[in-house]
Write a protein that holds these residues in place. Structure first.
Motif, PDB file in Angstrom:
ATOM      1  N   GLU A 177     -33.648 -23.125  19.965  1.00 14.21           N
ATOM      2  CA  GLU A 177     -35.124 -22.697  19.202  1.00 14.21           C
ATOM      3  C   GLU A 177     -35.951 -23.326  20.489  1.00 14.21           C
ATOM      4  O   GLU A 177     -37.130 -22.573  20.819  1.00 14.21           O
ATOM      5  CB  GLU A 177     -35.563 -23.372  18.052  1.00 14.21           C
ATOM      6  CG  GLU A 177     -34.783 -22.828  17.021  1.00 14.21           C
ATOM      7  CD  GLU A 177     -34.823 -21.020  16.911  1.00 14.21           C
ATOM      8  OE1 GLU A 177     -35.946 -20.697  16.961  1.00 14.21           O
ATOM      9  OE2 GLU A 177     -33.818 -20.553  16.452  1.00 14.21           O
ATOM     10  N   LEU A 178     -35.808 -24.588  20.869  1.00 13.95           N
ATOM     11  CA  LEU A 178     -36.774 -25.105  22.141  1.00 13.95           C
ATOM     12  C   LEU A 178     -36.771 -23.979  23.285  1.00 13.95           C
ATOM     13  O   LEU A 178     -37.574 -23.934  24.025  1.00 13.95           O
ATOM     14  CB  LEU A 178     -36.694 -26.410  22.320  1.00 13.95           C
ATOM     15  CG  LEU A 178     -36.946 -27.352  21.181  1.00 13.95           C
ATOM     16  CD1 LEU A 178     -36.399 -28.750  21.259  1.00 13.95           C
ATOM     17  CD2 LEU A 178     -38.657 -27.589  21.048  1.00 13.95           C
ATOM     18  N   ALA A 179     -35.495 -23.917  23.575  1.00 10.58           N
ATOM     19  CA  ALA A 179     -35.023 -22.959  24.896  1.00 10.58           C
ATOM     20  C   ALA A 179     -36.062 -21.640  24.800  1.00 10.58           C
ATOM     21  O   ALA A 179     -35.999 -21.051  25.983  1.00 10.58           O
ATOM     22  CB  ALA A 179     -33.540 -22.827  25.104  1.00 10.58           C
ATOM     23  N   CYS A 180     -36.214 -20.826  23.627  1.00 12.68           N
ATOM     24  CA  CYS A 180     -36.722 -19.805  23.533  1.00 12.68           C
ATOM     25  C   CYS A 180     -38.320 -19.934  23.198  1.00 12.68           C
ATOM     26  O   CYS A 180     -38.680 -18.851  23.024  1.00 12.68           O
ATOM     27  CB  CYS A 180     -35.890 -18.961  22.551  1.00 12.68           C
ATOM     28  SG  CYS A 180     -34.371 -18.591  22.633  1.00 12.68           S
ATOM     29  N   ALA A 181     -38.929 -21.012  23.101  1.00 12.54           N
ATOM     30  CA  ALA A 181     -40.252 -21.172  22.329  1.00 12.54           C
ATOM     31  C   ALA A 181     -41.132 -21.358  23.657  1.00 12.54           C
ATOM     32  O   ALA A 181     -40.452 -21.712  24.812  1.00 12.54           O
ATOM     33  CB  ALA A 181     -40.341 -22.276  21.819  1.00 12.54           C
ATOM     34  N   GLU A 182     -42.227 -20.809  23.545  1.00 15.19           N
ATOM     35  CA  GLU A 182     -43.354 -21.077  24.477  1.00 15.19           C
ATOM     36  C   GLU A 182     -43.885 -22.491  24.619  1.00 15.19           C
ATOM     37  O   GLU A 182     -44.147 -22.790  23.563  1.00 15.19           O
ATOM     38  CB  GLU A 182     -44.418 -19.900  24.205  1.00 15.19           C
ATOM     39  CG  GLU A 182     -44.002 -18.517  24.199  1.00 15.19           C
ATOM     40  CD  GLU A 182     -43.539 -18.104  25.856  1.00 15.19           C
ATOM     41  OE1 GLU A 182     -44.053 -18.632  26.800  1.00 15.19           O
ATOM     42  OE2 GLU A 182     -42.671 -17.150  26.005  1.00 15.19           O
ATOM     43  N   GLY A 183     -44.324 -22.898  25.839  1.00 14.32           N
ATOM     44  CA  GLY A 183     -45.119 -24.052  25.942  1.00 14.32           C
ATOM     45  C   GLY A 183     -44.222 -25.295  25.746  1.00 14.32           C
ATOM     46  O   GLY A 183     -44.875 -26.380  25.854  1.00 14.32           O
TER      47      GLY A 183
END
Length: 348
Positions: free
Chosen positions: A68-74
């Motif tokens: 999820e972090l790899a695909c999240a912005e910022g």
């Protein structure tokens, strides 16, 4: 309705449109069926702890969060992978760094004494401290120690150089090694593959990485907020990486650094690792020492921890300190696969 856990606002309210969240799974109904969708807040910094006995999904849950972090912005995830099981994240564009190396001056002089097992007050320890202060590379440190003009006795120089030679043999120190900027600039994050390293060099890399990310956040808010995810975290809290990890836990959230530690042995972690966690994801535990370690540091609203822990693989009890609430969640399936399962003779 989608619930977002870890937010200061009520979890059943929709987050702001630009707020980053991650798909964690679904609520676990009493009859075992899936309930409403559950997301986790990725917009603000957190201190997280994922625990569970072997085989019940601890590393799997850490992998879901990494996806999820790899695909999240910022945000910029950095995964410390001592078992070599997160390579599948490459499918999302995550950089997999085999044999990671850091610059020698990424470790403070005191850290060099800790790493080499030398008391700073000893003659060899004092010389290594001086070398680390005066030189930025490991080769330069060895040259400093060998300098004929030094006032140190020959035996002291020999002892200090022997310790530095050992560190050089690990192959984890390079003047062009990873920096905080390298880690923050990777679009889908970085996995540090530490599987081929012994405990001391792996701890050296993680101490430099954790310290570098913390210093980068303190020195000026980065364009992406770093998340440091650590599997088998007890091996690092027991080693030379401990001071940097404690600093990240106790002081990291204010400047923007998140840390999530995963372990099958919460009793081996310092109490601060449990007490500082605003997100606790607990899989099945049976060890009395591990249960007691969690119970002693958790808030009263959790109630009886032993009675509330799940019993099945993939299920987790999520304690959200932001809203002082407890949730029964089933973790979603990984998108990139999981390399943490044990081999089977019948499948060979």
């Amino acid at each position: 309705m989608t619930h977002v856990l870890g937010r200061r606002d009520p979890p059943d309210e929709e987050p702001p449109e630009n707020a980053s969240t991650g798909r964690l799974g679904t609520y676990r109904a009493r009859d075992g069926s899936p309930g409403a969708a559950v997301r986790i807040d990725l917009d603000g910094p957190h201190a997280g702890l994922v625990v569970g006995k072997r085989g019940y999904g601890k590393s799997y849950t850490l992998g879901v969060l990494a996806e999820e972090l790899a695909c999240a912005e910022g945000v910029a995830p950095v995964v410390a992978d001592p078992m070599g099981i997160f390579g599948s994240l490459a499918a999302l564009g995550t950089d997999i760094v085999a044999d990671p190396a850091v610059a020698a001056d990424a470790l403070a002089p005191r850290a060099w004494c800790d790493l080499l097992g030398l008391a700073p007050s000893s003659s060899a320890g004092a010389l290594v401290w001086q070398a680390a202060t005066a030189r930025s590379s490991l080769a330069g440190m060895r040259t400093f120690v060998a300098d004929a003009d030094t006032k140190a006795e020959r035996a002291t120089r020999r002892a200090a150089d022997n310790h530095l030679a050992l560190a050089e043999s690990w192959g984890v120190f390079d003047p062009d090694g990873l920096t905080a900027s390298d880690l923050l600039d990777a679009p889908a994050g970085v996995v540090l593959d530490l599987a081929g390293l012994d405990a001391a060099p792996a701890n050296a890399v993680l101490r430099a990485v954790a310290g570098g990310l913390y210093d980068r956040c303190v020195g000026g808010r980065p364009t992406r907020l770093p998340w440091l995810l650590i599997d088998e975290a007890h091996a690092f809290f027991e080693g030379v990486a401990d001071p940097a990890l404690r600093a990240a836990l106790t002081r990291g959230r204010q400047p923007g650094l998140s840390l999530v530690a995963a372990t099958q042995r919460p009793s081996a972690l310092p109490a601060v690792a449990v007490s500082q966690a605003d997100l606790l994801l607990a899989h099945r535990l049976t060890s009395r020492a591990d249960l007691d370690a969690l119970a002693e540091a958790r808030p009263t609203y959790l109630g009886s921890l032993e009675e509330r822990l799940p019993t099945d693989t993939g299920e987790v009890l999520l304690v959200d300190d932001a809203t002082e609430s407890v949730h029964a969640v089933r973790i979603r399936e990984r998108e990139t696969g999981h390399g943490g399962g044990s081999p089977s003779a019948s499948e060979l």
